[in-house]
Motif scaffolding. Structure first.
Motif, PDB file in Angstrom:
ATOM      1  N   SER A   6       0.837  -1.199   0.000  1.00 16.51           N
ATOM      2  CA  SER A   6       0.000   0.000   0.000  1.00 16.51           C
ATOM      3  C   SER A   6       0.874   1.252   0.000  1.00 16.51           C
ATOM      4  N   ARG A   7       0.586   2.152  -0.908  1.00 20.72           N
ATOM      5  CA  ARG A   7       1.344   3.390  -1.030  1.00 20.72           C
ATOM      6  C   ARG A   7       0.419   4.562  -1.380  1.00 20.72           C
ATOM      7  N   THR A   8       0.830   5.762  -0.949  1.00 24.57           N
ATOM      8  CA  THR A   8       0.233   6.989  -1.474  1.00 24.57           C
ATOM      9  C   THR A   8       1.003   7.354  -2.727  1.00 24.57           C
ATOM     10  N   ILE A   9       0.279   7.672  -3.787  1.00 20.74           N
ATOM     11  CA  ILE A   9       0.887   7.954  -5.091  1.00 20.74           C
ATOM     12  C   ILE A   9       0.789   9.453  -5.363  1.00 20.74           C
ATOM     13  N   LEU A  10       1.922  10.078  -5.590  1.00 19.52           N
ATOM     14  CA  LEU A  10       1.962  11.496  -5.962  1.00 19.52           C
ATOM     15  C   LEU A  10       2.551  11.616  -7.363  1.00 19.52           C
ATOM     16  N   LEU A  11       1.825  12.283  -8.259  1.00 23.57           N
ATOM     17  CA  LEU A  11       2.283  12.527  -9.619  1.00 23.57           C
ATOM     18  C   LEU A  11       2.251  14.025  -9.892  1.00 23.57           C
ATOM     19  N   ASP A  54      11.554   8.832 -12.305  1.00 18.79           N
ATOM     20  CA  ASP A  54      11.646   9.968 -13.221  1.00 18.79           C
ATOM     21  C   ASP A  54      10.950   9.616 -14.525  1.00 18.79           C
ATOM     22  N   ARG A  55      10.090  10.510 -14.995  1.00 21.80           N
ATOM     23  CA  ARG A  55       9.387  10.300 -16.256  1.00 21.80           C
ATOM     24  C   ARG A  55       9.605  11.454 -17.231  1.00 21.80           C
ATOM     25  N   GLY A  56      10.748  12.097 -17.155  1.00 18.16           N
ATOM     26  CA  GLY A  56      11.060  13.175 -18.084  1.00 18.16           C
ATOM     27  C   GLY A  56      10.364  14.463 -17.709  1.00 18.16           C
ATOM     28  N   ASP A  57       9.140  14.637 -18.212  1.00 16.36           N
ATOM     29  CA  ASP A  57       8.392  15.860 -17.907  1.00 16.36           C
ATOM     30  C   ASP A  57       7.540  15.709 -16.663  1.00 16.36           C
ATOM     31  N   SER A  58       7.651  14.583 -15.982  1.00 15.75           N
ATOM     32  CA  SER A  58       6.868  14.363 -14.771  1.00 15.75           C
ATOM     33  C   SER A  58       7.677  13.572 -13.757  1.00 15.75           C
ATOM     34  N   VAL A  59       7.202  13.587 -12.529  1.00 15.98           N
ATOM     35  CA  VAL A  59       7.838  12.835 -11.463  1.00 15.98           C
ATOM     36  C   VAL A  59       6.766  12.022 -10.753  1.00 15.98           C
ATOM     37  N   MET A  60       7.120  10.793 -10.362  1.00 16.43           N
ATOM     38  CA  MET A  60       6.209   9.907  -9.655  1.00 16.43           C
ATOM     39  C   MET A  60       6.836   9.559  -8.315  1.00 16.43           C
ATOM     40  N   GLU A  61       6.066   9.726  -7.247  1.00 19.54           N
ATOM     41  CA  GLU A  61       6.550   9.406  -5.908  1.00 19.54           C
ATOM     42  C   GLU A  61       5.634   8.353  -5.280  1.00 19.54           C
TER      43      GLU A  61
END
Length: 268
Positions: A6-11, A54-61
């Motif tokens: 289980s995780r909180t997803i920040l995009l 790292d997704r280039g123009d975006s970041v996923m945490e």
């Protein structure tokens, strides 16, 4: 593959990133990391509680489920707009940054290639790419638009915690290739976009996509085939338009277009 946890997803995603040249993109990526790190630090979420992709123009945490979601939302709603405003005030137009953000929750696993997998993560990515969220950012004078998943709204936002006012979130339905997703948009629902709020998935009132519907015109042609002539002649191979023509006005032919004359037996 690891067991799903289980995780909180920040995009967070940069608007119009591909419109910039390489130097501007490199600068914006550094700024994106800065904004993300400061927001998470403000929320009390240190590096031991999160994993970044790292997704280039975006970041996923991926954030540990024990980290407070209320603190994360409060930081996103207060700290991120302040940072963006200060940064953009001093930047040239081509170096200014505006962000779309999504907070969701769910189960995510890591595969043998260090890739993240999980339907909850897929849903969060589709919220980030939704036309509605893009339209919301375009219509706002500030530089940030945030959407949360239905699970985050039901579990956290609706309880109206300090700094996370439930009244500022509006239910929306986002159309995806796997069907509609319910989400909650912070701030006003945009007037245009493929997705919209309480009315559900479909065309926004007054038009389709980002274009408003044209106003009704007096004397518009009746439904049916319409041929634009624009003052020229019409020919198809060696044939021509003959027989009974009607509704010809201003270089437009409405009604049936018949190639050649009608047979006698067809005349009424």
């Amino acid at each position: 593959m690891t067991h799903p946890v289980s995780r909180t997803i920040l995009l967070l995603d940069i608007e119009r990133f591909s419109d910039r040249d390489d130097v501007e993109q490199a600068y914006l990526r550094r700024m994106l990391y800065d904004v993300t790190d400061r927001a998470l630090e403000t929320a009390g979420i240190d590096e031991t509680l999160r994993t970044r992709a790292d997704r280039g123009d975006s970041v996923m945490e991926l954030i540990d489920a024990n980290a407070p979601v209320t603190a994360l939302l409060r930081a996103l709603l207060t700290e991120v707009p302040v940072q963006l405003r200060a940064m953009n005030r001093m930047a040239s137009r081509s170096a200014q940054m505006r962000l779309r953000g999504v907070v969701a929750g769910g189960y995510v696993a890591v595969d043998g290639l260090d890739g993240w997998v999980g339907s909850d993560l897929n849903h969060a990515c589709r919220l980030l790419d939704a036309a509605l969220l893009r339209a919301a950012l375009r219509e706002r004078p500030d530089d940030f638009a945030l959407c949360v998943s239905d699970s985050v709204y039901q579990g956290v936002v609706r309880h109206d915690h300090p700094g996370v006012p439930a009244a500022d979130f509006h239910q929306v339905t986002v159309g995806t290739k796997n069907g509609p997703l319910t989400a909650w948009l912070h701030g006003p629902v945009p007037s245009a976009g493929e997705d919209h709020g309480e009315r559900g998935t479909g065309e926004a009132p007054g038009g389709s996509g980002d274009r408003p519907a044209p106003a009704a015109r007096r004397g518009a042609p009746a439904p049916g085939p319409v041929l634009d002539v624009n003052g020229g002649s019409v020919s198809f191979g060696g044939g021509y338009v003959a027989g009974d023509q009607h509704g010809v006005s201003g270089g437009r032919v409405t009604g049936d277009v018949v190639m050649g004359g009608k047979a006698d037996g067809d005349r009424s």
